[in-house]
Scaffold this motif. Structure first.
Motif, PDB file in Angstrom:
ATOM      1  N   GLY A   1       4.962  -3.809  -4.935  1.00 41.71           N
ATOM      2  CA  GLY A   1       5.723  -2.707  -4.389  1.00 41.71           C
ATOM      3  C   GLY A   1       7.070  -2.552  -5.054  1.00 41.71           C
ATOM      4  N   ARG A   2       7.895  -1.655  -4.550  1.00 40.51           N
ATOM      5  CA  ARG A   2       9.210  -1.387  -5.119  1.00 40.51           C
ATOM      6  C   ARG A   2      10.293  -1.700  -4.105  1.00 40.51           C
ATOM      7  NH1 ARG A   2       8.530   4.366  -8.361  1.00 40.51           N
ATOM      8  NH2 ARG A   2       6.985   3.633  -9.873  1.00 40.51           N
ATOM      9  N   LEU A   3      11.368  -2.281  -4.589  1.00 42.10           N
ATOM     10  CA  LEU A   3      12.537  -2.572  -3.763  1.00 42.10           C
ATOM     11  C   LEU A   3      13.777  -2.046  -4.462  1.00 42.10           C
ATOM     12  CD1 LEU A   3      11.804  -6.269  -2.723  1.00 42.10           C
ATOM     13  CD2 LEU A   3      11.536  -4.238  -1.303  1.00 42.10           C
ATOM     14  N   THR A   4      14.753  -1.646  -3.687  1.00 40.66           N
ATOM     15  CA  THR A   4      16.034  -1.193  -4.244  1.00 40.66           C
ATOM     16  C   THR A   4      17.065  -2.283  -4.032  1.00 40.66           C
ATOM     17  OG1 THR A   4      15.500   1.119  -3.753  1.00 40.66           O
ATOM     18  CG2 THR A   4      17.826   0.567  -4.148  1.00 40.66           C
ATOM     19  N   LEU A   5      17.648  -2.756  -5.135  1.00 41.23           N
ATOM     20  CA  LEU A   5      18.645  -3.819  -5.079  1.00 41.23           C
ATOM     21  C   LEU A   5      19.933  -3.357  -5.733  1.00 41.23           C
ATOM     22  CD1 LEU A   5      16.390  -6.791  -6.264  1.00 41.23           C
ATOM     23  CD2 LEU A   5      16.924  -6.163  -3.912  1.00 41.23           C
ATOM     24  N   LEU A  18       8.801 -12.249   2.412  1.00 41.13           N
ATOM     25  CA  LEU A  18       7.774 -11.244   2.681  1.00 41.13           C
ATOM     26  C   LEU A  18       6.915 -11.716   3.837  1.00 41.13           C
ATOM     27  CD1 LEU A  18       6.061  -8.727   1.960  1.00 41.13           C
ATOM     28  CD2 LEU A  18       4.796 -10.178   0.357  1.00 41.13           C
ATOM     29  N   ALA A  19       6.786 -10.875   4.868  1.00 43.92           N
ATOM     30  CA  ALA A  19       5.953 -11.207   6.017  1.00 43.92           C
ATOM     31  C   ALA A  19       5.404  -9.926   6.621  1.00 43.92           C
ATOM     32  CB  ALA A  19       6.756 -11.983   7.068  1.00 43.92           C
ATOM     33  N   GLY A  20       4.095  -9.869   6.778  1.00 42.80           N
ATOM     34  CA  GLY A  20       3.477  -8.706   7.403  1.00 42.80           C
ATOM     35  C   GLY A  20       3.697  -7.413   6.651  1.00 42.80           C
ATOM     36  N   GLY A  21       3.784  -7.479   5.343  1.00 38.69           N
ATOM     37  CA  GLY A  21       3.987  -6.281   4.541  1.00 38.69           C
ATOM     38  C   GLY A  21       5.422  -5.781   4.525  1.00 38.69           C
ATOM     39  N   THR A  22       6.351  -6.533   5.125  1.00 37.01           N
ATOM     40  CA  THR A  22       7.761  -6.142   5.141  1.00 37.01           C
ATOM     41  C   THR A  22       8.584  -7.161   4.389  1.00 37.01           C
ATOM     42  OG1 THR A  22       7.554  -5.017   7.273  1.00 37.01           O
ATOM     43  CG2 THR A  22       9.764  -5.667   6.597  1.00 37.01           C
ATOM     44  N   ALA A  45      15.606  -5.310   6.612  1.00 33.96           N
ATOM     45  CA  ALA A  45      14.155  -5.248   6.473  1.00 33.96           C
ATOM     46  C   ALA A  45      13.768  -3.958   5.765  1.00 33.96           C
ATOM     47  CB  ALA A  45      13.486  -5.328   7.842  1.00 33.96           C
ATOM     48  N   THR A  46      13.007  -4.074   4.694  1.00 31.26           N
ATOM     49  CA  THR A  46      12.594  -2.924   3.903  1.00 31.26           C
ATOM     50  C   THR A  46      11.074  -2.885   3.799  1.00 31.26           C
ATOM     51  OG1 THR A  46      14.597  -3.151   2.569  1.00 31.26           O
ATOM     52  CG2 THR A  46      12.850  -1.737   1.689  1.00 31.26           C
ATOM     53  N   PRO A  47      10.405  -1.830   4.305  1.00 29.55           N
ATOM     54  CA  PRO A  47       8.940  -1.742   4.148  1.00 29.55           C
ATOM     55  C   PRO A  47       8.573  -1.720   2.668  1.00 29.55           C
ATOM     56  CG  PRO A  47       9.733  -0.132   5.736  1.00 29.55           C
ATOM     57  CD  PRO A  47      10.940  -0.706   5.060  1.00 29.55           C
TER      58      PRO A  47
END
Length: 251
Positions: A1-5, A18-22, A45-47
């Motif tokens: 996936g993608r995250l913004t940092l 990462l837990a439960g897709g979050t 928390a970021t989906p």
């Protein structure tokens, strides 16, 4: 996936779980702090979408994926396979005896169509106006299990002339098995990247057809066809998508 940092010249340090897709991020070094000092940051928390990114749409003529667009009967045999691309083309088989089977976990746990070593195939018998889009160079990506080397055609096409659905020298193309490889569907699929050229407007396309009584015996998980010679950057995106989805090793 993608995250913004937040990326800074001096560096940025995060604790990521990462837990439960979050994905939960804790920024450890606040602005002005040295990176070794833990700041009193609040977790954010970021989906995260962990599914493979879709392949590029630009120039895409056909996109068949066995996890979508498949029409099958109670017997598991496939009568139609609809492209996920914008054109919405559909490969069909009206004869129940010639239909391949849909197998839920064939290519590294992903669904695929099984074409037995008999006359089983799906066809685009007429592309009408879309046929002209297939003329000229094409870039193909095919995820399939292979068999021993030989003129056993997994995919073939012919120009828009009478009785030219199959390969015609100089006017169509064929993709054959290029083994040797085991027929065990649990073994890794093979990623094929080919550039072919067709002289005239495409009149038909066959997947899993026979030739001289020697049919393809294997599994097809995904097929993508692009117009022209796909640039290296776009080709890499398609290849990465397939590698990630099917856990392949790039050729």
């Amino acid at each position: 996936g993608r995250l913004t940092l937040q990326a800074r010249v001096c560096g940025s340090v995060y604790l990521t779980t990462l837990a439960g897709g979050t994905v939960t991020l804790v920024h450890l070094d606040a602005e002005g702090a040295t990176y070794t000092r833990v700041a009193d940051g609040k977790p954010v928390a970021t989906p995260a979408d962990l599914s493979p990114h879709r392949p590029p749409a630009e120039g895409q003529l056909l996109w068949l994926a066995a996890d979508t667009g498949v029409t099958k009967g109670a017997d598991g045999k496939v009568s139609a396979w609809k492209s996920a691309g914008a054109a919405g083309l559909v490969m069909v088989q009206a004869d129940a005896k010639k239909r391949p089977n849909l197998v839920a976990a064939a290519c590294n746990g992903k669904p695929a169509l099984h074409f037995a070593n008999v006359e089983q195939l799906l066809s685009l018998a007429s592309l009408d106006k879309a046929g002209k889009d297939f003329a000229g160079p094409l870039t193909l990506f095919l995820v399939a299990t292979t068999i021993e080397k030989g003129d056993v055609r997994i995919l073939s096409a012919g120009a828009a002339v009478p009785n030219a659905v199959d390969y015609i020298d100089g006017k169509g193309f064929k993709i054959t098995a290029d083994g040797p490889a085991p027929k065990d569907p649990k073994r890794p699929a093979v990623l094929k990247v080919k550039t072919v050229s067709i002289e005239k407007a495409l009149g038909g396309l066959n997947l899993g057809n026979t030739w001289n009584g020697a049919g393809y015996d294997g599994y097809v998980g995904e097929l993508l066809i692009y117009r022209g010679h796909l640039p290296a950057t776009e080709a890499t995106l398609v290849q990465d998508y397939l590698n990630q989805k099917y856990r392949l090793t790039a050729p």
